[in-house]
Design a protein around this motif. Sequence first.
Motif, PDB file in Angstrom:
ATOM      1  N   PHE A 105      -8.642  -5.581   2.628  1.00  0.00           N
ATOM      2  CA  PHE A 105      -8.365  -4.449   3.518  1.00  0.00           C
ATOM      3  C   PHE A 105      -7.410  -3.415   2.939  1.00  0.00           C
ATOM      4  O   PHE A 105      -7.240  -2.334   3.523  1.00  0.00           O
ATOM      5  N   ASP A 106      -6.780  -3.697   1.810  1.00  0.00           N
ATOM      6  CA  ASP A 106      -5.806  -2.756   1.274  1.00  0.00           C
ATOM      7  C   ASP A 106      -5.688  -2.974  -0.232  1.00  0.00           C
ATOM      8  O   ASP A 106      -5.809  -4.104  -0.712  1.00  0.00           O
ATOM      9  N   TYR A 107      -5.436  -1.898  -0.972  1.00  0.00           N
ATOM     10  CA  TYR A 107      -5.294  -2.002  -2.423  1.00  0.00           C
ATOM     11  C   TYR A 107      -4.613  -0.760  -2.959  1.00  0.00           C
ATOM     12  O   TYR A 107      -4.616   0.296  -2.340  1.00  0.00           O
ATOM     13  N   SER A 108      -4.030  -0.906  -4.138  1.00  0.00           N
ATOM     14  CA  SER A 108      -3.338   0.210  -4.783  1.00  0.00           C
ATOM     15  C   SER A 108      -4.351   1.107  -5.493  1.00  0.00           C
ATOM     16  O   SER A 108      -5.452   0.668  -5.832  1.00  0.00           O
ATOM     17  N   PRO A 109      -3.971   2.378  -5.723  1.00  0.00           N
ATOM     18  CA  PRO A 109      -4.892   3.298  -6.405  1.00  0.00           C
ATOM     19  C   PRO A 109      -5.289   2.835  -7.808  1.00  0.00           C
ATOM     20  O   PRO A 109      -6.368   3.168  -8.281  1.00  0.00           O
ATOM     21  N   ASP A 110      -4.433   2.043  -8.466  1.00  0.00           N
ATOM     22  CA  ASP A 110      -4.725   1.580  -9.823  1.00  0.00           C
ATOM     23  C   ASP A 110      -5.315   0.165  -9.862  1.00  0.00           C
ATOM     24  O   ASP A 110      -5.441  -0.428 -10.919  1.00  0.00           O
ATOM     25  N   MET A 111      -5.704  -0.360  -8.694  1.00  0.00           N
ATOM     26  CA  MET A 111      -6.231  -1.721  -8.633  1.00  0.00           C
ATOM     27  C   MET A 111      -7.441  -1.896  -9.546  1.00  0.00           C
ATOM     28  O   MET A 111      -8.344  -1.064  -9.553  1.00  0.00           O
ATOM     29  N   GLU A 112      -7.426  -2.958 -10.328  1.00  0.00           N
ATOM     30  CA  GLU A 112      -8.569  -3.328 -11.159  1.00  0.00           C
ATOM     31  C   GLU A 112      -8.565  -4.836 -11.306  1.00  0.00           C
ATOM     32  O   GLU A 112      -7.529  -5.438 -11.583  1.00  0.00           O
ATOM     33  N   TYR A 113      -9.724  -5.446 -11.072  1.00  0.00           N
ATOM     34  CA  TYR A 113      -9.808  -6.893 -11.220  1.00  0.00           C
ATOM     35  C   TYR A 113     -11.099  -7.314 -11.895  1.00  0.00           C
ATOM     36  O   TYR A 113     -12.083  -6.584 -11.906  1.00  0.00           O
ATOM     37  N   LEU A 114     -11.039  -8.501 -12.478  1.00  0.00           N
ATOM     38  CA  LEU A 114     -12.197  -9.155 -13.059  1.00  0.00           C
ATOM     39  C   LEU A 114     -12.716 -10.127 -12.009  1.00  0.00           C
ATOM     40  O   LEU A 114     -11.948 -10.929 -11.469  1.00  0.00           O
TER      41      LEU A 114
END
Length: 140
Positions: A105-114
């Motif tokens: 429901f929420d994440y930072s603008p720079d979020m990146e995940y594998l």
Amino acid sequence: MLDRTTTQFSHVKPGDTAYVAGGLRDFFLYRDLGVAEATHGKVIAHLVKANMAPEQGTGWHRHEADFQIVIMLKGWARFMYEDRETRVEAGDCVHQRPGIRHYLFDYSPDMEYLEIVSPADFKSIDVDPVCEIPPPTPWK
């Protein structure tokens, strides 16, 4: 002896595949890492990054998958796993057990995940809400 008939060697460099829209969520971009093709659909591995500010999030859902992990590479994301809020930050690894009901429901603008999932063609199924969702953090 290794069985080389069921999977292939794969090596994908950063310039080999681009981030594209059209994945599971329209507010994320996805970069294929070649694993689904190499494993003939047994496993998918892709990079996922934020494309738009969170508004509604993913909604409550579960996956029909045998295995799923998320490794946060940059930024952070907030999930509800059943009735438990979980903040996943860069360096964290989350194993999502098969069928767990969850909501990003929420994440930072720079979020990146594998994300690594088996099988590659896993299904996402909407489920009834488990609990209330906290509001997302506004992007500046």
